[in-house]
Write a protein that holds these residues in place. Structure first.
Motif, PDB file in Angstrom:
ATOM      1  N   LYS A  95      17.804   3.148  -2.175  1.00  0.00           N
ATOM      2  CA  LYS A  95      16.513   3.285  -2.853  1.00  0.00           C
ATOM      3  C   LYS A  95      15.394   2.573  -2.107  1.00  0.00           C
ATOM      4  O   LYS A  95      14.266   3.081  -2.015  1.00  0.00           O
ATOM      5  N   ASP A  96      15.657   1.380  -1.579  1.00  0.00           N
ATOM      6  CA  ASP A  96      14.595   0.655  -0.893  1.00  0.00           C
ATOM      7  C   ASP A  96      14.129   1.388   0.355  1.00  0.00           C
ATOM      8  O   ASP A  96      12.940   1.361   0.705  1.00  0.00           O
ATOM      9  N   ILE A  97      15.042   2.103   1.001  1.00  0.00           N
ATOM     10  CA  ILE A  97      14.681   2.892   2.185  1.00  0.00           C
ATOM     11  C   ILE A  97      13.893   4.128   1.766  1.00  0.00           C
ATOM     12  O   ILE A  97      12.867   4.462   2.375  1.00  0.00           O
ATOM     13  N   ARG A  98      14.345   4.790   0.709  1.00  0.00           N
ATOM     14  CA  ARG A  98      13.619   5.970   0.219  1.00  0.00           C
ATOM     15  C   ARG A  98      12.206   5.591  -0.204  1.00  0.00           C
ATOM     16  O   ARG A  98      11.235   6.310   0.077  1.00  0.00           O
ATOM     17  N   VAL A 119      11.529  -5.849  15.773  1.00  0.00           N
ATOM     18  CA  VAL A 119      10.800  -4.721  15.180  1.00  0.00           C
ATOM     19  C   VAL A 119      11.661  -4.073  14.107  1.00  0.00           C
ATOM     20  O   VAL A 119      12.811  -3.704  14.351  1.00  0.00           O
ATOM     21  N   SER A 120      11.088  -3.927  12.920  1.00  0.00           N
ATOM     22  CA  SER A 120      11.839  -3.376  11.787  1.00  0.00           C
ATOM     23  C   SER A 120      11.368  -1.994  11.362  1.00  0.00           C
ATOM     24  O   SER A 120      12.106  -1.259  10.702  1.00  0.00           O
ATOM     25  N   SER A 140       6.043  -3.136  12.389  1.00  0.00           N
ATOM     26  CA  SER A 140       6.274  -4.270  11.493  1.00  0.00           C
ATOM     27  C   SER A 140       7.479  -5.060  11.987  1.00  0.00           C
ATOM     28  O   SER A 140       8.409  -4.493  12.567  1.00  0.00           O
ATOM     29  N   THR A 141       7.440  -6.360  11.717  1.00  0.00           N
ATOM     30  CA  THR A 141       8.591  -7.223  12.029  1.00  0.00           C
ATOM     31  C   THR A 141       9.200  -7.803  10.761  1.00  0.00           C
ATOM     32  O   THR A 141      10.086  -8.666  10.833  1.00  0.00           O
ATOM     33  N   GLU A 142       8.743  -7.332   9.608  1.00  0.00           N
ATOM     34  CA  GLU A 142       9.292  -7.799   8.332  1.00  0.00           C
ATOM     35  C   GLU A 142      10.681  -7.197   8.117  1.00  0.00           C
ATOM     36  O   GLU A 142      10.891  -5.999   8.326  1.00  0.00           O
ATOM     37  N   SER A 143      11.615  -8.005   7.673  1.00  0.00           N
ATOM     38  CA  SER A 143      13.003  -7.559   7.586  1.00  0.00           C
ATOM     39  C   SER A 143      13.291  -6.661   6.394  1.00  0.00           C
ATOM     40  O   SER A 143      14.228  -5.852   6.428  1.00  0.00           O
ATOM     41  N   GLN A 144      12.515  -6.774   5.322  1.00  0.00           N
ATOM     42  CA  GLN A 144      12.751  -5.974   4.126  1.00  0.00           C
ATOM     43  C   GLN A 144      11.842  -4.751   4.101  1.00  0.00           C
ATOM     44  O   GLN A 144      10.655  -4.849   4.443  1.00  0.00           O
ATOM     45  N   PRO A 145      12.355  -3.592   3.693  1.00  0.00           N
ATOM     46  CA  PRO A 145      11.548  -2.366   3.724  1.00  0.00           C
ATOM     47  C   PRO A 145      10.218  -2.473   2.977  1.00  0.00           C
ATOM     48  O   PRO A 145       9.200  -1.994   3.481  1.00  0.00           O
ATOM     49  N   HIS A 146      10.209  -3.091   1.794  1.00  0.00           N
ATOM     50  CA  HIS A 146       8.953  -3.156   1.045  1.00  0.00           C
ATOM     51  C   HIS A 146       7.938  -4.053   1.744  1.00  0.00           C
ATOM     52  O   HIS A 146       6.727  -3.804   1.692  1.00  0.00           O
ATOM     53  N   LEU A 147       8.418  -5.095   2.430  1.00  0.00           N
ATOM     54  CA  LEU A 147       7.505  -5.961   3.179  1.00  0.00           C
ATOM     55  C   LEU A 147       7.026  -5.279   4.455  1.00  0.00           C
ATOM     56  O   LEU A 147       5.873  -5.470   4.877  1.00  0.00           O
ATOM     57  N   LYS A 207       0.672  -1.235   6.058  1.00  0.00           N
ATOM     58  CA  LYS A 207      -0.493  -0.879   5.231  1.00  0.00           C
ATOM     59  C   LYS A 207      -1.666  -1.806   5.536  1.00  0.00           C
ATOM     60  O   LYS A 207      -2.806  -1.354   5.706  1.00  0.00           O
ATOM     61  N   ARG A 208      -1.418  -3.101   5.615  1.00  0.00           N
ATOM     62  CA  ARG A 208      -2.490  -4.061   5.911  1.00  0.00           C
ATOM     63  C   ARG A 208      -3.098  -3.786   7.282  1.00  0.00           C
ATOM     64  O   ARG A 208      -4.326  -3.820   7.447  1.00  0.00           O
ATOM     65  N   THR A 209      -2.251  -3.514   8.251  1.00  0.00           N
ATOM     66  CA  THR A 209      -2.740  -3.256   9.609  1.00  0.00           C
ATOM     67  C   THR A 209      -3.619  -2.014   9.645  1.00  0.00           C
ATOM     68  O   THR A 209      -4.711  -2.017  10.244  1.00  0.00           O
ATOM     69  N   ILE A 210      -3.168  -0.949   9.009  1.00  0.00           N
ATOM     70  CA  ILE A 210      -3.943   0.297   9.003  1.00  0.00           C
ATOM     71  C   ILE A 210      -5.261   0.106   8.284  1.00  0.00           C
ATOM     72  O   ILE A 210      -6.332   0.488   8.792  1.00  0.00           O
ATOM     73  N   GLU A 211      -5.227  -0.484   7.107  1.00  0.00           N
ATOM     74  CA  GLU A 211      -6.466  -0.640   6.332  1.00  0.00           C
ATOM     75  C   GLU A 211      -7.454  -1.560   7.038  1.00  0.00           C
ATOM     76  O   GLU A 211      -8.672  -1.305   7.027  1.00  0.00           O
ATOM     77  N   SER A 212      -6.962  -2.601   7.656  1.00  0.00           N
ATOM     78  CA  SER A 212      -7.826  -3.508   8.406  1.00  0.00           C
ATOM     79  C   SER A 212      -8.509  -2.793   9.563  1.00  0.00           C
ATOM     80  O   SER A 212      -9.726  -2.936   9.792  1.00  0.00           O
TER      81      SER A 212
END
Length: 348
Positions: free
Chosen positions: A169-172, A262-263, A324-331, A337-342
């Protein structure tokens, strides 16, 4: 156009007998263009030629028929209408226009945008600046013969059709949220199927990636593949899923294998917002290069390793990467999202 032939979903690799690519080259900007496409046809497996009447009539069983037209100056509408009867014999077509100046190119852009909406099967190839003129580049013309036909350059090996056990689910949720982000911000120039969304498997080796010719704005989760590995020496890409992984899976694999932090990777074609926006010229990581090849992946890795931040890079004339280098999919989603919006705020 031939609607009965548009249903091909890239659930198996095409062969030379499945695909026809034809060229009309009135400008002859590059004397070697026809030979380069012929070499690509032999390497990647499609039928190629310039004798359109003979080729189209000799075999009506081609799954895909793609036409490339190199003609026209400053007037995309007239050029397109000149070839409309010929285009009807093909399932897709590319119009490669030249422009006498940037002003001419800018003036024609609204017309091109309108025609893209009216003729969804026609790709209007963006030109590249050469001195004071804007003309289609040789590499893009050759790559177009591949990416609008057989698409993939790797040798596919399907391990399994089923990825349900590892497609959690977290991947989906990651793919669904990133898809909504791409749609909300219209992060594409030609078509919503361009680019890819990818996530390193948080529960093991390999990575997930959208399949080739998959909408990134209204994503169908059945069109996600799991890439087990890519072997550069044999050009073999092993995957599981119902459809062929993105044609850019080779570059993604190189990045994941050589940058273990890289995640997630999002590849977009937001030409107006980023790729051709002078605001982001400092983010150009590589010059124009052929897609779907390990050389491009290696060049991107070299660029990222030279940077303090690895959040974004532009591939000149080809699109953007957001990492992204965050290990969890939601992070990972939140970081992208932050990078794109910025950067969208900077683009305005």
């Amino acid at each position: 156009m031939q609607p009965e032939l548009k249903s091909y979903q890239y659930n198996y690799p095409l062969t030379k007998n499945d695909v026809l690519v034809c060229l009309i080259d009135k400008h002859r900007i590059y004397p070697e263009l026809s030979q380069e496409i012929l070499l690509a046809s032999n390497k990647y497996g499609f039928t190629y030629g310039e004798d359109i009447d003979t080729l189209v009539k000799s075999n009506s069983n081609y799954v895909l028929r793609h036409l490339i037209v190199v003609d026209g100056l400053d007037d995309p509408e007239s050029t397109t209408f000149d070839y409309m009867d010929v285009i009807k014999s093909f399932t897709s077509a590319t119009i490669a226009m030249s422009y006498s100046s940037k002003q001419s190119f800018d003036s024609a852009s609204p017309t091109v945008e309108k025609m893209k909406k009216n003729y969804s099967q026609i790709n209007f190839l963006l030109p590249t600046q050469h001195g004071d003129k804007y003309i289609p580049s040789l590499d893009k013309l050759v790559d177009n013969a591949i990416c609008d036909s057989v698409r993939i350059k790797y040798e596919p090996k399907c391990i399994s059709k089923n990825i349900e056990k590892i497609f959690t689910k977290d991947i989906r949720d990651f793919f669904g949220k990133v898809s909504a982000l791409v749609g909300k911000n219209s992060l594409f120039h030609r078509a919503e199927t361009d680019g890819f969304i990818s996530l390193r498997c948080p529960h093991g080796e390999g990575f997930f990636i959208t399949c080739t010719k998959t909408s990134k704005t209204n994503i169908d989760l059945s069109r996600i593949a799991y890439v087990h590995f890519y072997d550069e020496s044999s050009n073999l890409l092993a995957y599981s899923g119902n459809f062929l992984p993105s044609s850019d899976s080779v570059e993604a694999s190189v990045i994941y294998s050589k940058m273990l932090n890289v995640s997630a990777i999002l590849h977009t074609h937001a030409s107006r917002q980023f790729t051709r926006n002078p605001t982001f010229s400092h983010k150009i990581a590589v010059p124009p290069m052929r897609y779907g090849e390990s050389k491009l992946g290696d060049s991107l890795v070299s660029y990222f390793k030279s940077q303090d931040e690895i959040d974004m890079a532009i591939m000149e004339d080809h699109g953007e990467l957001f990492l992204s280098t965050e290990s969890q999919p939601h992070l990972a989603y939140q970081e992208i999202k932050r990078t794109i919006e910025s950067n969208l705020r900077k683009a305005k």
